[in-house]
Structures are given as C-alpha cells and as structure tokens.
Design an enzyme around this catalytic site. Sequence first.
Site, mmCIF file in Angstrom:
data_model
loop_
_atom_site.group_PDB
_atom_site.id
_atom_site.type_symbol
_atom_site.label_atom_id
_atom_site.label_comp_id
_atom_site.label_asym_id
_atom_site.label_seq_id
_atom_site.Cartn_x
_atom_site.Cartn_y
_atom_site.Cartn_z
ATOM 1 N N GLU A 188 39.297 35.668 49.352
ATOM 2 C CA GLU A 188 40.370 34.789 49.813
ATOM 3 C C GLU A 188 41.616 35.605 50.189
ATOM 4 O OE1 GLU A 188 40.125 30.802 47.926
ATOM 5 O OE2 GLU A 188 42.228 31.145 47.486
ATOM 6 N N HIS A 223 15.718 43.298 39.755
ATOM 7 C CA HIS A 223 14.415 42.709 40.073
ATOM 8 C C HIS A 223 14.559 41.618 41.118
ATOM 9 C CE1 HIS A 223 12.743 44.955 36.676
ATOM 10 N NE2 HIS A 223 13.951 44.757 36.152
ATOM 11 N N LYS A 263 40.985 21.918 53.366
ATOM 12 C CA LYS A 263 41.626 20.858 52.577
ATOM 13 C C LYS A 263 42.106 19.747 53.505
ATOM 14 C CE LYS A 263 43.392 23.378 48.488
ATOM 15 N NZ LYS A 263 44.552 23.750 47.690
HETATM 16 O O1 PA5 Z 1 43.926 31.196 44.961
HETATM 17 C C1 PA5 Z 1 44.259 30.127 45.416
HETATM 18 O O2 PA5 Z 1 45.426 29.912 45.821
HETATM 19 C C2 PA5 Z 1 43.294 28.971 45.505
HETATM 20 O O3 PA5 Z 1 42.000 29.344 45.162
HETATM 21 C C3 PA5 Z 1 43.728 27.849 44.586
HETATM 22 O O4 PA5 Z 1 43.730 28.320 43.268
HETATM 23 C C4 PA5 Z 1 42.807 26.645 44.701
HETATM 24 O O5 PA5 Z 1 42.727 26.232 46.045
HETATM 25 C C5 PA5 Z 1 43.328 25.503 43.850
HETATM 26 O O6 PA5 Z 1 44.634 25.206 44.222
HETATM 27 P P1 PA5 Z 1 45.617 24.473 43.232
HETATM 28 O O7 PA5 Z 1 45.829 25.334 42.047
HETATM 29 O O8 PA5 Z 1 46.859 24.270 44.024
HETATM 30 O O9 PA5 Z 1 44.979 23.169 42.864
#
Ligand code: PA5
Length: 471
Positions: free
Chosen positions: A295, A324, A438
């Site tokens: 990410e 394996h 989203k």
């Molecule tokens: O790293 C990030 O920003 C995302 O993976 C968020 O943690 C995830 O989308 C969840 O978002 P939130 O904590 O706002 O619910």
Amino acid sequence: MSSAASSVSLDVNGFFSHMIGSYGLDGHDLERIEARLAAALAHLDAKRLAGDLPFYDLPYDDDAIAACKGLAAELRAEFDTLIVLGIGGSALGTKAVLEGVPAASLAAGMRVVVADNIDPATFSRLLGGGPGGVDLSRTAFNVISKSGGTAETLAQFLIARERLLAHPAVGAARWARHIVVTTDPARGPLRALAAAEGFRSLPVPPGVGGRFSVLTSVGLLPLAAAGVDIEALCAGARHADTLCSLSDPRANPAALHAGLLFLALREKGCAVHVLMPYSDGLLRLAEWYAQLWAESLGKAHALDGSVVETGQTPVRALGATDQHSQVQLYVEGPRDKVVTFVRVDEHDGELTIPGAYPDKEEIAYLSGLRMGDLLNMEQRATELALAESGRPTSVLTIGRSDARSIGYLFHFFEVQTLVMGALLGIDPLDQPGVEAGKRLTYGMAGRAGYAADAQRVQSMLARKRDDLVLG
Ligand code: PA5
C-alpha cells in the site's frame, strides 16, 4: 546490523555476487546507491524534526502507553473478551503481535479476537454463543478506524450494537459500556458517535496512517488487554530507531536493505519481495508487512506528478511449509523474486525429536535433534539452494519471537518502507487506490454524496459481455 541488546541481525550477503554469482550485486552497485540513500535519510530526518513523520516517535510516547495500559486494566476487570473491529492498518499489526508472542505471555490477559473481515459466516459464528463464539454480556468491542468512516468496520459496529441492545444482560442501559472507540481525536463519524453515546475512546495521533499505527492506541490497547508487554514492544522499536536513524547508509539496516531491494527491483528485475518467516507465529507479521510494502509503494504517480506505476509485490510465505509448495518456483522459476527470511534462534515450546529405529538410517539421523534446529536448518538449506541458483536473499534473525523483537521489526520495516519510497520518488504515506475502491463501494451501497460513483459502477458493469460469462 547485529546487536546483543536487540538480538536482531540482518544478513544481506545473499544479494551479492560472492554468494549468488553473476546475478548478484557487487561493491560498485552499493557505492552507486550510497549517496541516494544518504540523501533519503537526511530528507526523512528533516521531516521527522519538522514533525511530519510522527510514527517515528510513537515508541517514546509514555503517556499513550500508560493510557492504553490503564484502559486495558479497566476492560480486563469488566470483561472476559475484547473483539477488535477494524481492518487493514487497524487490525494487521495487532494480529501480528498476538500470534507472534509466546502463548504463555498472553495468559495474564483477556481473550482478544481481531475481526477484520466482513464475512458473515465468520462474524455470526463469533457473535453467536456456540463453539468459538462469545458471551456478549462479558464481551467488549474496540471499534478502530482512523478515518471513522470505513464501511466494513461500521457495518460490524452496527451489528454488534444491535446484539448488545437486544441482550437481556446488557440492553440500552449498559451497551455503551461495551464499546471502546479508537479514532481520530477530532474528526470523523466515529469520533462524533463516541461523544454522542458516551463511549470510552482513545485517539489515533494525527499524521499517523493506518499501516504505521500499530504502536499507537490502535495496537497498544488491544495488545495490553491481551497481556502483551507493550513496554517491551515499544522498547524494541526504540532500539530499532537507534540503528535505523543512523545517517550512514551502510550502518543503517533499514536504509541498506531498502537500497538493496531497490537495486534488485530496478536492475535485476525482482518485482516480487517474498517475506518468509520460519515460524508459524510470524506469518501474521508477514501479512502486516505485505500491507505496508504494497500500500505504501504501489503508486501510479511520482511526487512530480509523472506516471511511474511502480512498487514491488510483497508475497508472504511460511517456512518450512512452503518449501513443499512455493520454493520450487522461487529456485527455478522466473528471476523476478528476492526472498527475505525471518529466522528465530530459540523457538518457543522447543521439542527434542526422540531417538528410535537406530538401524534405519533414513529415520535415525533425526534422533536427538531439536525440532526448532531442524526448522532452522531447513531455512538455511532454502537460502543456500536459492544462492546456488543465483537468486537474491536476505536473512533477518531474531533471538526469540517476542514483543521486543516484533517491536524492533515493526520499526525497521516502517523505516525501510519510507527509504524505499524516497528512492522510488513516490509518496509512501497515501493510498489513493484504496480510496478509489472505497468510493465505488459507497456508491453501490447508496451512500449520500456518492451518486456519481454509483453511476460509474453501472456504466462499467454495462460493458460486460454475456458471452464472456460462462456457466
Ligand atoms: O493503512 C491504511 O491507511 C489503511 O489500510 C487503513 O488502515 C484501512 O483502510 C482502514 O482505514 P480506517 O482505519 O480509516 O478504518
């Protein structure tokens, strides 16, 4: 890096030609990248000093640690179980620690379950009173969302709320006591709800994104509730900080590893980074890392706006199990992978393999070996098999899989990610691709303000041809 205090070491021999032949890097490659690494470190240091990278200083925040310990003690006194409702960065770090620390260290805490998906089969089983389920009258929910608006987490919260309200031993008088919210200190729907309903709550510090937030109340509250030594977790991260903030890239393990991964990606075609712990408990750490690396680095645009479509695909594998399953591909398949092993010197619950069948050589050699030592031999064998076929590797060795080591690895990987982001010239702290998904979900679910996204969904689905859908 190697230090008795941290008992964590990083071995990068496997990147170089003296181990893997002509496919490897040499000293000149390292020299070429050194100035860029030093510049990246100076840039990060300046941003840290300016307060733009607050995650660096989380393990020093004694007030936050104390607040989490205090609230965890309250929860333990009132409840048997804590269910974390959260996803992505609001869940993965907690899962990594809960599974990574020795089981005995959790004995003093309450049962903590991380419900990070909205598969109704799993969630209804958890909330039901059957096997694996909970007694709602003895269960608290920690609703964790930095933004406060994530659909999955809010959906879980609404279901939990309804169940609590309907429960004869909870009901309208008591349900709010079962909810603890962890979210932005000032903004978002969850913060507003916490104020309106009188939920207990903790803040996620501004400027700390989800995947960098495990050492905020996001991770520290549920982990303290579970009985994890969160001070040791933060001490491990602080120790990593002493090394990962060194300005010399050759002495700074996070920078050196980032530089070598960058060269592997750009110059050796290693588009895939496999993290392969030889420890069942650390597989969740590899999942946490996969989110961090994917990410943070998977980006369409560079900081200057140009299209780069860059990143390195993280893959989690488990030793020895995946020897394996996956390792054949790693040893002989496309030369597009670099593998980082996580090796544990002393395994929890060590077992000695009993002696038997002394006249059967194919069995007898195992007699008297410790199972963890055999696991470590397997790690070494895989590393060397990869070296013989010219595939790059590195090895992170930890003394034990415990809170301190995991805290160290959290900080090490976070800094490594920022350095890699600087080398790639992208912003590792945003996630526009996640936001796009989203928005489309909000559109489909009919959320106000997302009508245009609903239309995009409709027009894209209308393009599908029936002759390409079989069955
Ligand atoms: O790293 C990030 O920003 C995302 O993976 C968020 O943690 C995830 O989308 C969840 O978002 P939130 O904590 O706002 O619910």
